[in-house]
Write a protein that holds these residues in place. Structure first.
Motif, short mmCIF file in Angstrom:
data_model
loop_
_atom_site.label_atom_id
_atom_site.label_comp_id
_atom_site.label_asym_id
_atom_site.label_seq_id
_atom_site.Cartn_x
_atom_site.Cartn_y
_atom_site.Cartn_z
N PHE A 15 39.32 45.03 38.24
CA PHE A 15 39.19 43.76 38.96
C PHE A 15 39.09 42.65 37.39
N LEU A 16 38.14 43.02 36.41
CA LEU A 16 38.16 41.93 35.43
C LEU A 16 39.39 42.16 34.51
N LEU A 17 40.00 43.45 34.47
CA LEU A 17 41.38 43.46 33.68
C LEU A 17 42.29 42.52 34.41
N ALA A 18 42.45 42.74 35.86
CA ALA A 18 43.42 42.00 36.50
C ALA A 18 43.11 40.37 36.26
N GLY A 19 41.85 39.92 36.17
CA GLY A 19 41.52 38.44 36.10
C GLY A 19 41.92 38.14 34.45
N ILE A 20 41.98 39.22 33.60
CA ILE A 20 42.45 38.73 32.31
C ILE A 20 43.89 38.74 32.16
N HIS A 21 44.47 39.54 32.79
CA HIS A 21 45.77 39.63 32.94
C HIS A 21 46.42 38.44 33.61
N LEU A 22 45.69 37.66 34.59
CA LEU A 22 46.03 36.49 35.06
C LEU A 22 45.99 35.29 34.17
N LEU A 23 44.89 35.33 33.42
CA LEU A 23 44.64 34.54 32.27
C LEU A 23 45.95 34.29 31.20
N ALA A 24 46.17 35.54 31.02
CA ALA A 24 47.53 35.68 30.24
C ALA A 24 48.63 35.09 30.47
N SER A 46 34.52 48.10 29.23
CA SER A 46 35.57 48.89 28.66
C SER A 46 36.93 48.24 29.04
N ALA A 47 36.85 47.42 30.07
CA ALA A 47 38.23 46.76 30.63
C ALA A 47 38.34 45.57 29.67
N LEU A 48 37.25 44.83 29.35
CA LEU A 48 37.32 43.68 28.29
C LEU A 48 37.94 44.23 27.05
N LEU A 49 37.67 45.53 26.40
CA LEU A 49 38.48 45.98 25.31
C LEU A 49 39.94 45.90 25.61
N LEU A 50 40.34 46.58 26.62
CA LEU A 50 41.82 46.48 27.00
C LEU A 50 42.35 45.08 27.11
N GLY A 51 41.41 44.25 27.81
CA GLY A 51 42.02 42.95 28.00
C GLY A 51 42.07 41.71 26.94
#
Length: 199
Positions: free
Chosen positions: A125-134, A183-188
């Motif tokens: 979910f965090l990664l999805a939120g970061i992708h939406l920011l992008a 971990s997701a933050l690193l990917l994001g």
């Protein structure tokens, strides 16, 4: 016809991520039959059963626990806007699961056992939120990021003793959620850096 990122990816995302969600919907209930062999248990990992670092994220304390996590997975699948391939999405799951297991092993030595996909799910979910920011989808990104961070903070303030804990018949190990999100933050971050480099 000119297509933008808003016009194209919906069906492709559903094709990739909903396929994985379907596989997990079938797989995770089956893995419950092997619960004792897959559960994260520190003493057994110390004895050499290292696969439990990963497989602890694939079994659940009970079927309420499993149902909540699968429901969350399907919500993620339906709102996801970034169109990774199915292999990239599986890679994200493996990476975050590794972060959850390693975090529990090295940083939460007081945790003797752990079960549940929620640590991975929080990371996704965090990664999805970061992708939406992008993608500059500010409102949806804010809703997802505030929701997932707020829920983690709430669990921490209550010490894991929440309504969810009653349903799953175990304390919520919010540390696993934090490790999944880290971990997701690193990917994001890598996603945001690639986006910033684009003209």
């Amino acid at each position: 016809m000119l297509h933008t990122h808003r016009a194209f990816p919906t069906t492709r995302v559903c094709g990739n991520i909903c396929l994985i969600a379907t596989i997990f919907t079938v797989l995770l209930p089956l893995l419950q039959f092997f619960h004792n062999a897959l559960l994260y248990q520190r003493y057994l990992i110390e004895a050499g059963e290292v696969w439990r670092i990963w497989t602890g994220s694939l079994v659940h304390t009970n079927y309420w626990h499993l149902t909540m996590n699968l429901t969350g997975f399907w919500i993620l699948a339906l709102i996801q806007q970034q169109p990774p391939s199915k292999w990239a999405f599986l890679g994200q799951i493996v990476f975050i699961a590794t972060g959850v297991g390693a975090g529990l092993w090295f940083m939460s030595t007081e945790v003797i056992w752990y079960a549940g996909f929620s640590g991975v799910l929080y990371g996704l979910f965090l990664l999805a939120g970061i992708h939406l920011l992008a993608l500059r989808e500010w409102v949806m990104a804010a809703i997802i990021l505030a929701g997932i961070c707020g829920k983690t903070l709430w669990d921490w303030l209550l010490g894991g003793e929440t309504l969810s804990a009653d349903l799953i018949e175990a304390p919520v190990i919010y540390a696993a959620h934090v490790y999944g999100m880290a971990s997701a933050l690193l990917l994001g971050i890598s996603t945001l850096l690639r986006t910033c480099r684009k003209p």
